[in-house]
Design a protein around this motif. Structure first.
Motif, PDB file in Angstrom:
ATOM      1  N   ARG A   1       8.488  17.885 -13.466  1.00  0.00           N
ATOM      2  CA  ARG A   1       9.032  17.901 -12.105  1.00  0.00           C
ATOM      3  C   ARG A   1      10.424  17.296 -12.021  1.00  0.00           C
ATOM      4  O   ARG A   1      11.209  17.660 -11.157  1.00  0.00           O
ATOM      5  N   HIS A   2      10.755  16.371 -12.934  1.00  0.00           N
ATOM      6  CA  HIS A   2      12.072  15.736 -12.867  1.00  0.00           C
ATOM      7  C   HIS A   2      13.161  16.625 -13.448  1.00  0.00           C
ATOM      8  O   HIS A   2      14.292  16.626 -12.962  1.00  0.00           O
ATOM      9  N   ARG A   3      12.847  17.378 -14.475  1.00  0.00           N
ATOM     10  CA  ARG A   3      13.864  18.234 -15.098  1.00  0.00           C
ATOM     11  C   ARG A   3      14.073  19.534 -14.328  1.00  0.00           C
ATOM     12  O   ARG A   3      15.184  20.034 -14.235  1.00  0.00           O
TER      13      ARG A   3
ATOM     14  N   ALA B   1      12.568   7.874  -4.616  1.00  0.00           N
ATOM     15  CA  ALA B   1      11.898   6.749  -3.952  1.00  0.00           C
ATOM     16  C   ALA B   1      10.398   7.010  -3.805  1.00  0.00           C
ATOM     17  O   ALA B   1       9.633   6.084  -3.511  1.00  0.00           O
ATOM     18  N   LEU B   2       9.973   8.274  -4.007  1.00  0.00           N
ATOM     19  CA  LEU B   2       8.555   8.622  -3.877  1.00  0.00           C
ATOM     20  C   LEU B   2       7.816   8.375  -5.186  1.00  0.00           C
ATOM     21  O   LEU B   2       8.391   8.472  -6.273  1.00  0.00           O
ATOM     22  N   SER B   3       6.523   8.072  -5.071  1.00  0.00           N
ATOM     23  CA  SER B   3       5.683   7.983  -6.272  1.00  0.00           C
ATOM     24  C   SER B   3       5.538   9.379  -6.871  1.00  0.00           C
ATOM     25  O   SER B   3       5.788  10.395  -6.209  1.00  0.00           O
ATOM     26  N   GLY B   4       5.096   9.426  -8.130  1.00  0.00           N
ATOM     27  CA  GLY B   4       4.967  10.711  -8.826  1.00  0.00           C
ATOM     28  C   GLY B   4       4.074  11.697  -8.098  1.00  0.00           C
ATOM     29  O   GLY B   4       4.381  12.888  -7.999  1.00  0.00           O
TER      30      GLY B   4
ATOM     31  N   GLY C   1      12.132  20.436 -11.170  1.00  0.00           N
ATOM     32  CA  GLY C   1      11.532  20.564  -9.846  1.00  0.00           C
ATOM     33  C   GLY C   1      12.225  19.838  -8.723  1.00  0.00           C
ATOM     34  O   GLY C   1      12.035  20.182  -7.556  1.00  0.00           O
ATOM     35  N   LEU C   2      13.030  18.822  -9.050  1.00  0.00           N
ATOM     36  CA  LEU C   2      13.585  17.964  -8.002  1.00  0.00           C
ATOM     37  C   LEU C   2      15.029  17.566  -8.315  1.00  0.00           C
ATOM     38  O   LEU C   2      15.405  17.477  -9.483  1.00  0.00           O
ATOM     39  N   LEU C   3      15.772  17.286  -7.245  1.00  0.00           N
ATOM     40  CA  LEU C   3      17.039  16.566  -7.363  1.00  0.00           C
ATOM     41  C   LEU C   3      16.727  15.142  -6.928  1.00  0.00           C
ATOM     42  O   LEU C   3      16.586  14.862  -5.724  1.00  0.00           O
ATOM     43  N   LEU C   4      16.566  14.253  -7.887  1.00  0.00           N
ATOM     44  CA  LEU C   4      16.009  12.929  -7.601  1.00  0.00           C
ATOM     45  C   LEU C   4      16.884  12.102  -6.676  1.00  0.00           C
ATOM     46  O   LEU C   4      16.384  11.265  -5.928  1.00  0.00           O
ATOM     47  N   GLU C   5      18.198  12.333  -6.713  1.00  0.00           N
ATOM     48  CA  GLU C   5      19.095  11.523  -5.886  1.00  0.00           C
ATOM     49  C   GLU C   5      19.471  12.219  -4.584  1.00  0.00           C
ATOM     50  O   GLU C   5      20.406  11.805  -3.893  1.00  0.00           O
ATOM     51  N   SER C   6      18.706  13.259  -4.241  1.00  0.00           N
ATOM     52  CA  SER C   6      18.936  13.953  -2.970  1.00  0.00           C
ATOM     53  C   SER C   6      17.745  13.709  -2.035  1.00  0.00           C
ATOM     54  O   SER C   6      16.631  13.461  -2.501  1.00  0.00           O
ATOM     55  N   PRO C   7      17.975  13.803  -0.721  1.00  0.00           N
ATOM     56  CA  PRO C   7      16.876  13.567   0.217  1.00  0.00           C
ATOM     57  C   PRO C   7      15.812  14.666   0.142  1.00  0.00           C
ATOM     58  O   PRO C   7      16.059  15.750  -0.396  1.00  0.00           O
ATOM     59  N   LEU C   8      14.657  14.372   0.728  1.00  0.00           N
ATOM     60  CA  LEU C   8      13.535  15.305   0.640  1.00  0.00           C
ATOM     61  C   LEU C   8      13.869  16.658   1.249  1.00  0.00           C
ATOM     62  O   LEU C   8      13.481  17.694   0.707  1.00  0.00           O
ATOM     63  N   TRP C   9      14.606  16.672   2.371  1.00  0.00           N
ATOM     64  CA  TRP C   9      14.858  17.959   3.014  1.00  0.00           C
ATOM     65  C   TRP C   9      15.740  18.849   2.144  1.00  0.00           C
ATOM     66  O   TRP C   9      15.584  20.075   2.140  1.00  0.00           O
ATOM     67  N   GLU C  10      16.660  18.253   1.358  1.00  0.00           N
ATOM     68  CA  GLU C  10      17.468  19.069   0.441  1.00  0.00           C
ATOM     69  C   GLU C  10      16.601  19.584  -0.705  1.00  0.00           C
ATOM     70  O   GLU C  10      16.809  20.692  -1.216  1.00  0.00           O
ATOM     71  N   ASN C  11      15.619  18.796  -1.127  1.00  0.00           N
ATOM     72  CA  ASN C  11      14.693  19.253  -2.159  1.00  0.00           C
ATOM     73  C   ASN C  11      13.794  20.377  -1.648  1.00  0.00           C
ATOM     74  O   ASN C  11      13.336  21.201  -2.428  1.00  0.00           O
ATOM     75  N   ARG C  12      13.546  20.408  -0.340  1.00  0.00           N
ATOM     76  CA  ARG C  12      12.797  21.531   0.242  1.00  0.00           C
ATOM     77  C   ARG C  12      13.580  22.838   0.059  1.00  0.00           C
ATOM     78  O   ARG C  12      13.007  23.900  -0.185  1.00  0.00           O
ATOM     79  N   VAL C  13      14.909  22.745   0.158  1.00  0.00           N
ATOM     80  CA  VAL C  13      15.765  23.930   0.045  1.00  0.00           C
ATOM     81  C   VAL C  13      15.850  24.414  -1.409  1.00  0.00           C
ATOM     82  O   VAL C  13      16.002  25.615  -1.675  1.00  0.00           O
ATOM     83  N   LEU C  14      15.714  23.488  -2.359  1.00  0.00           N
ATOM     84  CA  LEU C  14      15.953  23.768  -3.779  1.00  0.00           C
ATOM     85  C   LEU C  14      15.154  24.986  -4.270  1.00  0.00           C
ATOM     86  O   LEU C  14      13.929  25.037  -4.157  1.00  0.00           O
ATOM     87  N   GLY C  15      15.872  25.980  -4.792  1.00  0.00           N
ATOM     88  CA  GLY C  15      15.227  27.187  -5.308  1.00  0.00           C
ATOM     89  C   GLY C  15      14.891  28.206  -4.241  1.00  0.00           C
ATOM     90  O   GLY C  15      14.460  29.315  -4.538  1.00  0.00           O
TER      91      GLY C  15
END
Length: 527
Positions: free
Chosen positions: A348-350, A408-411, A352-366
């Motif tokens: 998920r880190h490589r 900032a979220l747990s795994g 699935g997510l942009l770890l230093e971006s907020p959750l709403w931007e991660n919703r947009v990802l992909g």
């Protein structure tokens, strides 16, 4: 002061955490934690995602300092202001998400930052080879890291810690990527470490595993320690009740929802590595609407490359991939996603997510070209934020808000966000690689529920997992992959994890062929 056997006093604990409290803005991650870890023992720490286990271990590893409380190593209070100070105290940590450089060799990764110990040449190579043999890790110093599967990467991380002279080893979810036989080998290794006087702190969600290997188990709930129990007098259900106040969830599919409509089809798909080695060999596979197709295999047998071919991340050297009647072979990943394929990645880190971006931007990802994230060519910020809030509520993502950064979220909460994102927008197919890896029993149950509900709505799912109970319980159809070939089909209603694990290594099972007559012959020969 040293303690002698004649003194009648017990030796000091290898690690003692007393009154540890750690606060972050808006959240108390740990509150009044008390744990004593005996020297030369395996001490397990269990709890839900977000219970505070990782925060506590990062405190012990010097990654951040407690706001209150003390840490004692072998009876002496210490101040750990950085990981390098923790390493000097003999503490090493193997993180759930590995800290390795893909473009370096195993040797270069192991010695990086510790060149002063044995140099970077023959002496370092000899030390790595000796440690690898001593603990049965099977690590080859000259291999390039990017060529290694997740299981091998984990063993490199363990060797890195041993190389630095750790006497206290923290393992964060060490069995998440392993099949039963490999778990047994790891546990044998842990017992060897213990016999040589090393102390292991083992973070896990797999309650049956901690019961089999731990000398003591501490349960953390909502940031504080609730009990330390003796595994000999405790059951998995009792542990689950301590953790979450409820019973263990069971992966299972109830009534069949499989239809006749094939949604994703692979015909004679072959994939080659960068070195022109065949890593997926002539795979034929059909997944129908309302069907979950599981693939079981020891890490590194082509399942990752197969997924990457389906997602357009890696070209197929031969064969055809069809989505709902349309040939998508050679399509770009974005086009495949837009055509209705969701993707829960293996790491998920490589991916699935942009770890230093907020959750709403991660919703947009992909999904940046799709509603509700986009209006025409532009990102629809309001739409994306509103849908992120929906995912947080529907998938029980525990977060102070949608503007916090993903790291900032747990795994487990990161994973629930990804699953929620990929199940949004009514996809036709979801490719789910280890969807419950490293998540607690509560999050596991939630993810299984969402997969079951989507299946009932006609979703087709390709499920890759190292959790054999999950594969057996959550698959309508189940295949075994070995050296890039689907060599067997197992009946999820009757196969046992032991039989499946055996077939994954090329022995036993004697099922009907999944990939043609030659596979059947191989199985009969091996049975």
């Amino acid at each position: 002061m040293s303690t002698h056997p004649g003194d009648g006093a017990a030796p000091p604990a290898a690690v003692e955490l007393h009154g540890i409290t750690k606060r972050f803005p808006g959240v108390v991650a740990n509150h009044d934690i008390n744990i004593a870890v005996g020297a030369g023992t395996v001490h397990a720490i269990v709890g839900e995602n977000g219970a505070g286990k990782s925060t506590l271990m990062k405190t012990l590893y010097g990654m951040h300092q407690p706001d209150e409380g003390t840490i004692a190593i072998a009876g002496s209070t210490v101040q750990l202001n950085s990981p390098s100070e923790a390493i000097k105290q003999g503490i090493g940590m193997v993180h759930q998400h590995f800290m390795l450089a893909d473009n370096l060799t195993v040797l270069e990764n192991v010695v990086l930052g510790a060149e002063h110990l044995h140099g970077i040449g023959a002496k370092a190579r000899a030390t790595i080879t000796r440690l690898s043999a001593q603990y049965g890790l099977g690590v080859e110093p000259g291999r390039l890291m990017e060529d290694l599967g997740v299981g091998d990467r984990q063993r490199v991380e363990i060797l890195k810690v041993l190389y630095r002279g750790a006497r206290i080893i923290i393992l964060d979810e060490p069995t998440a990527v392993l099949v039963p036989q490999e778990v047994d080998e790891l546990f044998d290794n842990l017992r060897e470490l213990k016999q040589e006087g090393l102390t292991v702190i083992f973070i896990s969600h797999k309650l049956d595993e901690v019961l089999s290997v731990a000398d003591d188990i501490t349960v953390i709930r909502r940031g504080t320690t609730v009990a330390t129990v003796d595994p000999a007098n405790t059951t998995a259900r009792e542990l689950a009740t301590l953790m979450v106040g409820g019973q263990l969830p069971v992966p299972e599919l109830r009534e069949s929802t499989v239809t006749d409509r094939v949604v994703l089809e692979l015909a004679d798909v072959t994939v080659e590595s960068a070195q022109d080695r065949t890593v997926v060999d002539g795979v034929n596979l059909a997944i129908r609407a309302g069907e979950i197709v599981g693939i079981a295999g020891v890490e590194g047998n082509g399942q990752s490359e197969l997924i990457e071919a389906v997602m357009g991340m890696r070209p197929a050297a031969k064969g055809r991939i069809t989505l709902d009647g349309t040939d998508i072979t050679g399509w770009q990943t974005r086009a495949i996603r837009e055509a209705g394929v969701g993707y829960v990645p293996e790491d998920r880190h490589r991916h699935g997510l942009l770890l230093e971006s907020p959750l709403w931007e991660n919703r947009v990802l992909g999904h940046q070209t799709q509603r509700p994230n986009a209006k025409g060519p532009l990102i629809d910020r309001a739409g994306a934020r509103a849908d992120t809030q929906r995912i947080v509520e529907e998938f029980d993502v525990r977060t102070p808000g949608i503007d916090v950064q993903a790291d900032a979220l747990s795994g487990g909460n990161q994973q629930k966000l990804i699953v929620g994102r990929e199940m949004s927008g009514s996809p036709k197919v979801v490719v789910a690689a280890h969807p419950t890896r490293g998540v607690d029993v509560g999050a596991q149950a939630a993810i299984w529920d969402h997969l079951r509900a989507a299946r009932a709505q006609g979703l087709a799912v390709l499920l890759i997992s190292a959790d054999l109970d999950e594969l057996i319980g959550m698959s309508d159809t189940l295949y075994v992959i070995l050296r890039g070939r689907l060599v067997a089909e197992a009946d999820p209603r009757s196969v046992t994890p032991e039989q499946l694990g055996s077939a994954m290594t090329g022995a036993g099972l004697d099922p009907r062929a999944a990939n043609g007559n030659d596979a059947a012959t191989e199985n009969e020969a091996g049975a």
